[in-house]
Design a protein around this motif. Structure first.
Motif, short mmCIF file in Angstrom:
data_model
loop_
_atom_site.label_atom_id
_atom_site.label_comp_id
_atom_site.label_asym_id
_atom_site.label_seq_id
_atom_site.Cartn_x
_atom_site.Cartn_y
_atom_site.Cartn_z
N PRO A 1 -4.57 2.99 -5.92
CA PRO A 1 -5.29 1.78 -5.51
C PRO A 1 -6.75 2.02 -5.14
CG PRO A 1 -3.98 2.61 -3.70
CD PRO A 1 -3.78 3.58 -4.84
N SER B 1 -0.54 2.11 1.27
CA SER B 1 -1.14 2.34 -0.04
C SER B 1 -1.66 1.04 -0.67
CB SER B 1 -0.08 2.98 -0.93
OG SER B 1 -0.45 2.97 -2.27
N LYS B 2 -0.88 -0.03 -0.60
CA LYS B 2 -1.26 -1.26 -1.27
C LYS B 2 -1.92 -2.28 -0.33
CE LYS B 2 0.30 0.27 -5.23
NZ LYS B 2 0.66 1.64 -4.87
N THR C 1 -4.41 -1.08 2.42
CA THR C 1 -5.77 -0.56 2.63
C THR C 1 -6.21 0.33 1.45
OG1 THR C 1 -5.04 1.49 3.69
CG2 THR C 1 -5.30 -0.45 5.11
N GLY C 2 -5.27 0.67 0.57
CA GLY C 2 -5.59 1.52 -0.57
C GLY C 2 -5.43 3.01 -0.32
N ALA D 1 -3.29 5.55 -0.61
CA ALA D 1 -2.07 6.11 -1.19
C ALA D 1 -1.85 7.54 -0.72
CB ALA D 1 -2.16 6.05 -2.71
N ARG E 1 -9.94 10.87 0.41
CA ARG E 1 -8.77 11.09 -0.46
C ARG E 1 -7.76 9.95 -0.43
NH1 ARG E 1 -9.72 15.38 -3.18
NH2 ARG E 1 -10.52 17.27 -2.23
N MET E 2 -8.22 8.77 -0.85
CA MET E 2 -7.33 7.62 -0.92
C MET E 2 -6.31 7.77 -2.05
SD MET E 2 -10.17 4.65 -0.24
CE MET E 2 -9.00 3.31 -0.45
N SER E 3 -6.70 8.53 -3.07
CA SER E 3 -5.84 8.68 -4.24
C SER E 3 -4.60 9.51 -3.95
CB SER E 3 -6.66 9.35 -5.34
OG SER E 3 -5.86 9.66 -6.45
N TYR E 4 -3.57 9.33 -4.79
CA TYR E 4 -2.39 10.19 -4.71
C TYR E 4 -2.77 11.64 -5.00
CZ TYR E 4 0.53 5.96 -5.08
OH TYR E 4 1.13 4.76 -4.86
N HIS F 1 -2.53 13.57 2.65
CA HIS F 1 -3.83 14.23 2.55
C HIS F 1 -4.51 14.38 3.91
CE1 HIS F 1 -3.34 14.27 -1.61
NE2 HIS F 1 -3.86 13.12 -1.94
#
Lengths: 453, 453
Positions: free
Chosen positions: A98, A279-280, A282-283, A285, B121-124, B316
């Motif tokens: 996200p 994750s969905k 605030t984004g 993940a 590090r918002m990403s998986y 993370h």
């Protein structure tokens, strides 16, 4: 004259001294204000200031080159500063990462940063209460649901876990007969993840609805059935209701996408077991943080016990960060974050729809404008995913069709659908979406012959 | 004179201006250095400065009273500033909460703080590598093992997870026959946590060693056996080796306590599957961070896959913090942290031993001084737990004996031992240990009649 000069001199000196003292005092005070945390703050700002041409980012825990974290580039970008676009790069629209919300957090840097002290919550428990969840965090979660109006939490139990993946497992465990000879039967794609004595995967709900006695209002006491309802639905974004019913049926609502970014809010959801994930919202993940809202005390306790045995406790580091992020999410009654999120997703959907409206080879799911109780107006569709269909008879393998046009989506079969469907992720970073749209445009223009390529 | 005054005036003005400009410049620069992170830093320092009389602590995510986080008091202390000792309070020595290291992190506040940006590090995944573990973090883990000399990591795989609890489950899964009709048989107390198709709990290893053909060097191919070896052992701190052997036996080494705080390091451990946890290295139990060092690629991949399905990825936020904490742990070749830890645990063991040496009613496990390859000298015992035995014939329920003296330990039966054994935790905070010691002193003094109470 000398007298006057003397007075001026003294005045000038005093004024200067005062000014100097003022600056001295303010800098001392600022040093006093920041002692042990200053080094970490400087370090973070130095890393944040590394330039990656807008196509990447440097992180505090990134790989070091000459002692400095290097740029980590977005897909399709390379080079030390991510300035070089890779020719012929594939548009990867597979994952639900996200990152569309990353710019919001860049903009709200000051309010969303957290300093974690070396001694922060080393213990398993919170000292006073011997609980393992921050009360403030739980309050923020309840407040957010109240403000957005997407779930009832009054008189409900809240249990936190490591993302919704773990909470789904925990909920299945909690709803399955304990030590029973016939384990719970599960319905929904997620079930392939489970492999335990408590539960067995039985296939897609729609198959069961027709082939068994478990349609609405029938009762089958020979087994426990657990149905997953993902609403809004993944992949197509539609609001869903349970299909099965009866005293032996338990339902788990995965409401990961039930936020104004992705759908109009119809009414506060009020189900027995509802699962949400940061994750969905605030984004984040990568923080792996989710929560379940549970009506029944026994079910709540079984979910909490499962999580307790599995990981003991959700990491305190993430609890601290989630608290901060949710406090920012609540700013302005949520209008800042959710306004940003809805606008971004709506814009993407409009662009993709416009592009595909010229095509007779591909179609998108049909989503209608709906009244959103949160925005207090009718809002147009803004789904997390496009559910693309290849309409041509010969395009049976839609995933392959897209792939040969340089686009990677997720096969329809993953969601129990025909292979002429493909899910395209619309919630990744801007670079990803832009490149996806370019590839789609190119593909659509092929329908009109080489002139328009 | 006027001329001189005029020159003086100009000089004074210039000097003052320069001085002012200098201070202006430095404060601007310091503002420039700290922009978005400053608020978070100030906030953290304000909370850290809340005084709790040395018997508690305020935390950033604590319960707010008048907008300020309130003190969370250590056991037995109450009051707004934790200054009041609760008369008749029970000494709780049950849990293995490693707060003995908290003072080390207070002392090393500047080097151990971390600023987490809102967009961190918002990403998986990590962008470039598409891995989900920080390379720098993995390097730090390898470096720490090399510096301490407690495990071989060259050519080994490292997989991180949510504390050792989850890694133990993952390792059992990885070593169990996949989809086999006869699941793996497990040996060790932890097994009660597992309930899956892959594995069945069979009891304590020592029972099996005698009653089956599975003693050293025999082979039984009819089933897979998974043995847990906790070394140093929990509860008694002794170094352990596997009991079972044969081609059908797989062994998981839980090396949580194999650090210089708790034991002399004999040699680098070099087993197939070894599990470690941050909790017992740096004392951060609340971060839920562990790792496995694995020889075999297939086993590594199955562990990683289990964790991937269970939680997708270790948060993370904790990876970032763990990296910082391990970098501090590595300072001075580890001598600062491990010197502190060993000294603290050694001191506690000596105090408890001295206290119990006067008793004929209670005894402690016997631990010998050993040569420690890390400290390069013979070191005395410094175990995480005391393994107390009630020696009197009538004191069969040792847990009950201690309880009536105001001490809570963990029953021997939890560790498969007689109920005349109790485990006492020695690694909690200083207040907890001090009060435990007082209660023990009081109990021992009863042996000599009322005069010495």
């Amino acid at each position: 004259m000398a007298e006057i000069h003397g007075v001026k001199f003294v005045l000038c000196l005093s004024f200067s001294l005062l000014l100097n003292l003022y600056f001295l005092w303010t800098s001392t005070r600022s040093v006093k204000e920041l002692s042990w945390s200053k080094g970490a703050a400087v370090e973070a700002e130095v890393v944040a200031s590394v330039s990656c041409s807008g196509h990447g980012r440097a992180f505090l825990d990134g790989v070091l080159v000459d002692g400095k974290p290097m740029c980590e580039c977005n897909s399709c970008y390379v080079g030390a500063d991510c300035s070089h676009f890779l020719d012929g790069c594939i548009a990867d629209a597979d994952s639900g990462d996200p990152l569309f919300l990353e710019p919001f957090w860049m903009k709200n840097a000051a309010s969303s940063a957290v300093v974690v002290a070396g001694w922060h919550r080393m213990s398993y428990s919170f000292r006073d209460s011997h609980t393992r969840t921050s009360n403030e965090l739980e309050n923020h979660i309840r407040l957010l649901h109240a403000v957005i109006g997407n779930a009832v939490t009054e008189g409900r139990y809240i249990v936190i876990g490591v993302g919704s993946t773990q909470l789904l497992s925990a909920a299945v465990h909690a709803l399955s007969p304990n030590g029973s000879a016939s384990p719970a039967k599960l319905y929904k794609a997620q079930t392939k993840y489970f492999n335990s004595e408590d539960s067995k995967w039985q296939g897609d709900t729609s198959l069961w609805e027709n082939s068994t006695s478990l349609s609405k209002n029938t009762t089958d006491t020979s087994a426990t059935f657990v149905e997953f309802v993902t609403s809004p639905n993944n992949p197509d974004g539609k609001l869903m209701k349970a299909v099965l019913d009866g005293s032996s049926v338990k339902t788990i609502y995965d409401h990961a996408y039930y936020w104004p970014h992705f759908t109009a809010i119809e009414a506060p959801a009020d189900e027995n077991v509802m699962i949400f994930t940061l994750s969905k919202v605030t984004g984040h993940a990568g923080s792996r943080f989710g929560w379940a809202v549970v009506k029944d005390k026994d079910v709540y306790e079984r979910i909490a016990q499962y999580i307790n045995l599995n990981i003991l406790v959700a990491t305190h580091d993430t609890q601290l960060r989630a608290l901060k992020l949710l406090s920012v999410a609540l700013k302005g009654g949520g209008k800042e974050l959710f306004g940003f999120g809805y606008k971004a997703m709506r814009h993407r959907w409009k662009k993709l729809s416009r592009s595909l409206s010229k095509s007779s080879r591909f179609s998108l799911q049909n989503l209608e404008p709906m009244y959103c109780t949160y925005f207090e107006e009718v809002t147009g569709p803004s789904p997390a995913y496009a559910w693309l269909k290849c309409e041509r008879e010969e395009d049976k393998d839609c995933h392959e069709v897209l792939k040969s046009a340089g686009i990677i989506g997720r096969e329809g079969s993953v969601f129990g659908a025909e292979s002429r469907y493909v899910r395209l992720s619309l919630l990744k970073g801007q670079d990803d979406f832009d490149w996806l749209l370019e590839r789609i445009d190119a593909l659509v223009s092929q329908e009109y012959g080489s002139r328009s390529i």
